[in-house]
Design an enzyme around this catalytic site. Sequence first.
Site, PDB file in Angstrom:
ATOM      1  N   SER A 265       0.833  -1.193   0.000  1.00 22.14           N
ATOM      2  CA  SER A 265       0.000   0.000   0.000  1.00 22.14           C
ATOM      3  C   SER A 265       0.868   1.243   0.000  1.00 22.14           C
ATOM      4  CB  SER A 265      -0.893   0.002   1.245  1.00 22.14           C
ATOM      5  OG  SER A 265      -1.664   1.179   1.310  1.00 22.14           O
ATOM      6  N   CYS A 266       0.500   2.188  -0.848  1.00 20.92           N
ATOM      7  CA  CYS A 266       1.136   3.499  -0.821  1.00 20.92           C
ATOM      8  C   CYS A 266       0.033   4.532  -1.027  1.00 20.92           C
ATOM      9  CB  CYS A 266       2.251   3.616  -1.858  1.00 20.92           C
ATOM     10  SG  CYS A 266       1.730   3.618  -3.570  1.00 20.92           S
ATOM     11  N   PRO A 267       0.308   5.793  -0.763  1.00 23.66           N
ATOM     12  CA  PRO A 267      -0.758   6.797  -0.819  1.00 23.66           C
ATOM     13  C   PRO A 267      -1.520   6.842  -2.141  1.00 23.66           C
ATOM     14  CG  PRO A 267       1.163   7.716   0.244  1.00 23.66           C
ATOM     15  CD  PRO A 267       1.565   6.365  -0.283  1.00 23.66           C
TER      16      PRO A 267
ATOM     17  N   GLY B   3      -1.072   4.363  -4.732  1.00 22.16           N
ATOM     18  CA  GLY B   3      -1.376   2.978  -5.075  1.00 22.16           C
ATOM     19  C   GLY B   3      -1.327   2.674  -6.552  1.00 22.16           C
TER      20      GLY B   3
END
EC number: 2.7.1.202
Length: 158
Positions: free
Chosen positions: A8-10, A12
């Site tokens: 997950s990343c801000p 995505g």
Amino acid sequence: MKLVAVTSCPTGIAHSQMAAENLLQAGERLGHDIDVEVQGAMGTQDELASDAIAEADAVIITSDTSVSRDRFDGKLVLKGTVKDGVNNAEAVVQKAVELAEAGKTGSVTFGSGDDGEDADVGADDSSDDADAAESDEPVRRGGDPEKGLFARLKKLFS
């Protein structure tokens, strides 16, 4: 060994997809079964089934955002950054297997340069590039173009 992972990343879109791809490829190369869920601004892709979680020997979370760990109660949970999943996926998978085979449970933070055992999984330490530079093993990036980031992006936007 059966593993599950969440990236997950801000946004995505790129980094979490690359981490997912690299974790899948690392698991395959090392002979382990791994399912990877990708979370981002566009929602969740390839959501982990409850059966897969129940059967998993370990859970890997490579995330720069908050990921709920409620569904992983009682499992060995390794927590690192998306950068760990992108740059050091094979080491992440190896660490998960090593700890699971040793019978470890609970939460472990990796990628910050320490062994991370019994560390706070909420810590958001990034990898130490000096450690990676000293390694004799080359960092493998890329992979099967049919399963890669560009194929996923093409599918996403078509």
